[in-house]
Design a protein around this motif. Structure first.
Motif, PDB file in Angstrom:
ATOM      1  N   LEU A  68       0.829  -1.212   0.000  1.00  9.51           N
ATOM      2  CA  LEU A  68       0.000   0.000   0.000  1.00  9.51           C
ATOM      3  C   LEU A  68       0.861   1.260   0.000  1.00  9.51           C
ATOM      4  CD1 LEU A  68      -2.896  -0.887   2.463  1.00  9.51           C
ATOM      5  CD2 LEU A  68      -2.940  -0.842  -0.022  1.00  9.51           C
ATOM      6  N   PHE A  69       1.944   1.245   0.771  1.00 10.25           N
ATOM      7  CA  PHE A  69       2.837   2.404   0.798  1.00 10.25           C
ATOM      8  C   PHE A  69       3.426   2.662  -0.580  1.00 10.25           C
ATOM      9  CE2 PHE A  69       3.938   1.930   5.584  1.00 10.25           C
ATOM     10  CZ  PHE A  69       2.685   2.436   5.906  1.00 10.25           C
ATOM     11  N   SER A  70       3.777   1.594  -1.311  1.00 10.11           N
ATOM     12  CA  SER A  70       4.335   1.791  -2.649  1.00 10.11           C
ATOM     13  C   SER A  70       3.301   2.392  -3.592  1.00 10.11           C
ATOM     14  CB  SER A  70       4.880   0.485  -3.208  1.00 10.11           C
ATOM     15  OG  SER A  70       3.843  -0.405  -3.560  1.00 10.11           O
ATOM     16  N   PHE A  71       2.020   2.115  -3.357  1.00 12.67           N
ATOM     17  CA  PHE A  71       0.960   2.687  -4.185  1.00 12.67           C
ATOM     18  C   PHE A  71       0.696   4.154  -3.849  1.00 12.67           C
ATOM     19  CE2 PHE A  71      -1.709  -1.339  -5.233  1.00 12.67           C
ATOM     20  CZ  PHE A  71      -0.633  -1.871  -5.882  1.00 12.67           C
ATOM     21  N   PHE A  72       0.611   4.462  -2.571  1.00 13.89           N
ATOM     22  CA  PHE A  72       0.105   5.779  -2.175  1.00 13.89           C
ATOM     23  C   PHE A  72       1.156   6.718  -1.597  1.00 13.89           C
ATOM     24  CE2 PHE A  72      -3.461   2.776  -1.822  1.00 13.89           C
ATOM     25  CZ  PHE A  72      -4.283   3.321  -2.794  1.00 13.89           C
ATOM     26  N   ASN A  73       2.011   6.230  -0.724  1.00 14.55           N
ATOM     27  CA  ASN A  73       2.941   7.133  -0.041  1.00 14.55           C
ATOM     28  C   ASN A  73       4.024   7.679  -0.953  1.00 14.55           C
ATOM     29  OD1 ASN A  73       1.391   6.425   2.123  1.00 14.55           O
ATOM     30  ND2 ASN A  73       3.097   5.997   3.477  1.00 14.55           N
ATOM     31  N   ALA A  74       4.544   6.871  -1.857  1.00  8.91           N
ATOM     32  CA  ALA A  74       5.619   7.336  -2.728  1.00  8.91           C
ATOM     33  C   ALA A  74       5.155   8.485  -3.639  1.00  8.91           C
ATOM     34  CB  ALA A  74       6.184   6.179  -3.535  1.00  8.91           C
ATOM     35  N   PRO A  75       4.050   8.352  -4.371  1.00  6.91           N
ATOM     36  CA  PRO A  75       3.626   9.499  -5.178  1.00  6.91           C
ATOM     37  C   PRO A  75       3.184  10.682  -4.326  1.00  6.91           C
ATOM     38  CG  PRO A  75       2.103   7.658  -5.458  1.00  6.91           C
ATOM     39  CD  PRO A  75       3.235   7.159  -4.642  1.00  6.91           C
ATOM     40  N   LEU A  76       2.614  10.414  -3.171  1.00  4.30           N
ATOM     41  CA  LEU A  76       2.228  11.510  -2.284  1.00  4.30           C
ATOM     42  C   LEU A  76       3.451  12.276  -1.792  1.00  4.30           C
ATOM     43  CD1 LEU A  76      -0.274  12.776  -0.985  1.00  4.30           C
ATOM     44  CD2 LEU A  76       0.058  11.252   0.951  1.00  4.30           C
ATOM     45  N   PHE A  77       4.551  11.563  -1.540  1.00  4.07           N
ATOM     46  CA  PHE A  77       5.789  12.202  -1.125  1.00  4.07           C
ATOM     47  C   PHE A  77       6.312  13.141  -2.216  1.00  4.07           C
ATOM     48  CE2 PHE A  77      10.545  11.781  -0.538  1.00  4.07           C
ATOM     49  CZ  PHE A  77      10.610  12.686   0.513  1.00  4.07           C
ATOM     50  N   ALA A  78       6.275  12.702  -3.474  1.00  2.00           N
ATOM     51  CA  ALA A  78       6.706  13.565  -4.579  1.00  2.00           C
ATOM     52  C   ALA A  78       5.829  14.809  -4.674  1.00  2.00           C
ATOM     53  CB  ALA A  78       6.661  12.787  -5.897  1.00  2.00           C
ATOM     54  N   ALA A 105       2.016   2.655 -10.095  1.00  2.00           N
ATOM     55  CA  ALA A 105       2.247   1.570  -9.138  1.00  2.00           C
ATOM     56  C   ALA A 105       1.250   0.436  -9.350  1.00  2.00           C
ATOM     57  CB  ALA A 105       2.158   2.097  -7.712  1.00  2.00           C
ATOM     58  N   LEU A 106       0.008   0.775  -9.606  1.00  2.00           N
ATOM     59  CA  LEU A 106      -1.015  -0.242  -9.828  1.00  2.00           C
ATOM     60  C   LEU A 106      -0.731  -1.046 -11.101  1.00  2.00           C
ATOM     61  CD1 LEU A 106      -3.673  -1.438  -8.812  1.00  2.00           C
ATOM     62  CD2 LEU A 106      -4.868   0.250 -10.189  1.00  2.00           C
ATOM     63  N   ALA A 122      11.425  -6.114  -2.584  1.00  2.00           N
ATOM     64  CA  ALA A 122      12.106  -5.488  -3.720  1.00  2.00           C
ATOM     65  C   ALA A 122      11.085  -4.971  -4.721  1.00  2.00           C
ATOM     66  CB  ALA A 122      13.064  -6.479  -4.385  1.00  2.00           C
ATOM     67  N   GLY A 123      10.031  -5.736  -4.937  1.00  2.00           N
ATOM     68  CA  GLY A 123       8.947  -5.275  -5.812  1.00  2.00           C
ATOM     69  C   GLY A 123       8.303  -4.009  -5.287  1.00  2.00           C
ATOM     70  N   ASN A 124       8.074  -3.970  -3.980  1.00  2.00           N
ATOM     71  CA  ASN A 124       7.498  -2.766  -3.382  1.00  2.00           C
ATOM     72  C   ASN A 124       8.424  -1.568  -3.556  1.00  2.00           C
ATOM     73  OD1 ASN A 124       5.182  -4.077  -2.500  1.00  2.00           O
ATOM     74  ND2 ASN A 124       6.143  -4.687  -0.588  1.00  2.00           N
ATOM     75  N   PHE A 125       9.715  -1.803  -3.368  1.00  2.00           N
ATOM     76  CA  PHE A 125      10.683  -0.712  -3.521  1.00  2.00           C
ATOM     77  C   PHE A 125      10.668  -0.163  -4.940  1.00  2.00           C
ATOM     78  CE2 PHE A 125      14.853   0.708  -4.890  1.00  2.00           C
ATOM     79  CZ  PHE A 125      15.066   1.755  -4.003  1.00  2.00           C
ATOM     80  N   TRP A 126      10.744  -1.048  -5.932  1.00  2.00           N
ATOM     81  CA  TRP A 126      10.792  -0.580  -7.312  1.00  2.00           C
ATOM     82  C   TRP A 126       9.481   0.051  -7.749  1.00  2.00           C
ATOM     83  CZ3 TRP A 126      15.034   0.676  -9.376  1.00  2.00           C
ATOM     84  CH2 TRP A 126      16.202   0.020  -9.038  1.00  2.00           C
ATOM     85  N   ARG A 127       8.356  -0.467  -7.310  1.00  2.00           N
ATOM     86  CA  ARG A 127       7.069   0.179  -7.616  1.00  2.00           C
ATOM     87  C   ARG A 127       7.023   1.570  -7.009  1.00  2.00           C
ATOM     88  NH1 ARG A 127       5.088  -4.865  -7.119  1.00  2.00           N
ATOM     89  NH2 ARG A 127       4.748  -4.679  -4.909  1.00  2.00           N
ATOM     90  N   ALA A 128       7.488   1.686  -5.764  1.00  2.00           N
ATOM     91  CA  ALA A 128       7.495   2.995  -5.096  1.00  2.00           C
ATOM     92  C   ALA A 128       8.401   3.968  -5.844  1.00  2.00           C
ATOM     93  CB  ALA A 128       7.952   2.845  -3.644  1.00  2.00           C
ATOM     94  N   TRP A 129       9.560   3.497  -6.283  1.00  2.00           N
ATOM     95  CA  TRP A 129      10.479   4.369  -7.009  1.00  2.00           C
ATOM     96  C   TRP A 129       9.831   4.897  -8.295  1.00  2.00           C
ATOM     97  CZ3 TRP A 129      13.936   7.755  -7.861  1.00  2.00           C
ATOM     98  CH2 TRP A 129      14.486   7.923  -9.132  1.00  2.00           C
ATOM     99  N   TRP A 130       9.243   4.012  -9.095  1.00  2.00           N
ATOM    100  CA  TRP A 130       8.633   4.444 -10.350  1.00  2.00           C
ATOM    101  C   TRP A 130       7.394   5.303 -10.099  1.00  2.00           C
ATOM    102  CZ3 TRP A 130      11.374   4.785 -14.397  1.00  2.00           C
ATOM    103  CH2 TRP A 130      12.404   3.898 -14.640  1.00  2.00           C
ATOM    104  N   ALA A 131       6.628   4.977  -9.086  1.00  2.00           N
ATOM    105  CA  ALA A 131       5.457   5.809  -8.760  1.00  2.00           C
ATOM    106  C   ALA A 131       5.900   7.205  -8.346  1.00  2.00           C
ATOM    107  CB  ALA A 131       4.645   5.155  -7.642  1.00  2.00           C
TER     108      ALA A 131
END
Length: 195
Positions: A68-78, A105-106, A122-131
């Motif tokens: 969930l963090f990779s979906f929402f928190n990463a783009p929200l941080f940007a 991310a989705l 690792a999947g969560n990390f890379w999804r978060a990075w791209w998001a």
């Protein structure tokens, strides 16, 4: 229970006042907004029950939370970074940046199988990075093509537009920057020591 109550209250308030009242029905009575809030509580609790069934399919709650963090928190941080430190960021830029980051991310979650990455984390990390990256770039791009807020509305919101205190008259050990540096070095030392 208090965490759940806080989340339901926040969900209800954001929907009723920040979205519904601000954009959908601006001139309704207070009783109408109270009824809308009550309906929103029911919807929010049903969403949380559904989320619990989804979480049951994950190996652990931490894997679910990181997803969930990779979906929402990463783009929200940007979006927050640009909104706080770049005065040219616009509300529409932030909105479309956030939506595109979540969508990225989705799409990555659905398109790439679990065994594509070395581990689920690792999947969560890379999804978060791209998001994060997509949200950042889309926010910048859309902000260049949409109207920015006047400078007087940005005072106290954007870092470069505020009046901030100066600590030049204080001794070095009373200045926040020096204290932050000392604490940072302290915690780095502890990490190295306990590694």
């Amino acid at each position: 229970m208090s965490g759940m109550a806080g989340n339901v209250t926040a969900f209800t308030t954001v929907w009723t006042y920040d979205i519904y009242q601000a954009y959908i029905n601006k001139r309704a009575s207070d009783q109408h907004y109270v009824k809308m809030g009550r309906r929103t509580v029911i919807v929010g609790v049903l969403i949380s029950i559904g989320a619990a069934y989804v979480a049951a399919d994950f190996p652990s709650v931490m894997d679910y939370m990181q997803t969930l963090f990779s979906f929402f928190n990463a783009p929200l941080f940007a979006t927050f970074l640009l909104g706080m430190f770049w005065r040219r960021a616009t509300p529409w830029g932030g909105f479309w940046g956030l939506v595109s980051g979540i969508a990225t991310a989705l799409i990555l979650y659905v398109a790439l199988p679990d065994n594509f990455y070395s581990s689920p984390q690792a999947g969560n990390f890379w999804r978060a990075w791209w998001a994060w990256l997509v949200a950042f770039l889309i926010t910048v791009l859309v902000s260049f093509f949409t109207k920015q807020k006047p400078a007087e509305e940005l005072k106290g919101v954007v870092y470069s537009r505020g009046a901030y205190p100066t600590y030049d008259d204080l001794a070095w050990y009373k200045r926040p920057g020096y204290i932050a540096l000392i604490l940072c070095l302290f915690f780095i030392g502890f990490n190295i020591w306990f590694w």
